[in-house]
Design an enzyme around this catalytic site. Sequence first.
Site: not given
Ligand code: MEV
Length: 415
Positions: A272, A370, A256, A80
């Site tokens: 792992d 991005h 995430k 990413e």
């Molecule tokens: C993207 O990989 C992760 C985000 O969505 C995390 C977040 O929203 O805090 C930017």
Amino acid sequence: MTSFSGFYKLSRKERLAKIKEFAGLSDDEIKTLESADALGFETADRMVENAIGTFQLPLGVAVNFVINGQEKVVPMATEEPSVIAAASNGAKLALPEGFKTGSTDPIMIGQIQLVNVPDARKSAKEIIAKKGEIIKLANRPDAPMVKYGGGVKDLECKEYDTPRGKMLVVYLFIDCRDAMGANAVNTFCEMLAPEFEKLTGAKARLRILSNFATQRVARARAVWKKEVIGEDAIEGILDAYEFAAADAYRAATHNKGVMNGVDAVVIATGNDWRAVEAGAHAYASMSGRCLPLTRYKKTRQGDLEGEIELPMAVGLVGGATKTHPVAKLAVKMLGVKSAGELSQVIAAVGLSQNFAALKALSTEGIQRGHMELHARNVAVAAGAKGKQVDEIAEKMIGEKNIRQERATELLGKKN
Ligand code: MEV
């Protein structure tokens, strides 16, 4: 502190030279990092079944990390864009103090499921009464981890009324030292199951570790000064945090973002990542609702304090950590001497990653950054090389037209 400022602008050779000096890598180790085939097929074929090749991911390093006063260069394997830059940026803004971290003993939990238990309550009492004897029996000199000071440290029983009748589950608390410990835990579970069958008259079914590693957690904390990040960023991050604390849909995404950093280091060090993911999300949901893995508050001085706590079942011995040549080098680059130390670095990266995401999201948004990366990738995919990549990317961003056809067109004009 070694200056990694402008590291991203260096060529690959220059970056490797800096890492070589920082981590004391040999010429051969640098060759391994440069090799397109570092994980040879023979090794891969021994690691998994039906192997037909290997699968690569970009490996980068996050810089600017100071953890418990020590500078770290953190290897991260991820597909990413922006992740490594964001982790490095969060860490830079926390300088000069950086991160303070800690971790518990490396205690993993094993579970032995006993079914058809004639008298679960009585059996549980008997097991607990014989705890000392059972632990002694388990920790024989040739049992896993025992010669390193690990082994079974405690046990507990839980009873469940299920649609398939009463079940008794024995929990083994096992010190795994510098191993992730799945094999050791499963060995102990299988080894002790017949003893519990004898003791209870029940039948042992599952004998396996739990990935909900609540007894093996890592913590990190950092303070971001208002003079450095500005009051608006502090207010923004606090708003973002409260959103995640109130709303499970946001908490899942918040976490995430944490795992973007965590997984990248877990993967780079050959650990792992499914185990770490499973543990992290179960931990976040322990209250019955998914909550953020990080927490933020304003200090009395008006600065932003962030902290993270999560299970971190990672090791330095066994598995891919020792067989994958790049994972071995990743561990060497980190200069960590114990699994606990590795777990703390990973927690710091998770916190920094989350801080950087929340800062960007709650202020300017993440799309500009991005888009720049996306435009560069599109330019490369269209065949741009060297300086052309940035030139074409900038042109496409300016035109708000980031498409491969446009990159090809621009490339045509340039050739
Ligand atoms: C993207 O990989 C992760 C985000 O969505 C995390 C977040 O929203 O805090 C930017």
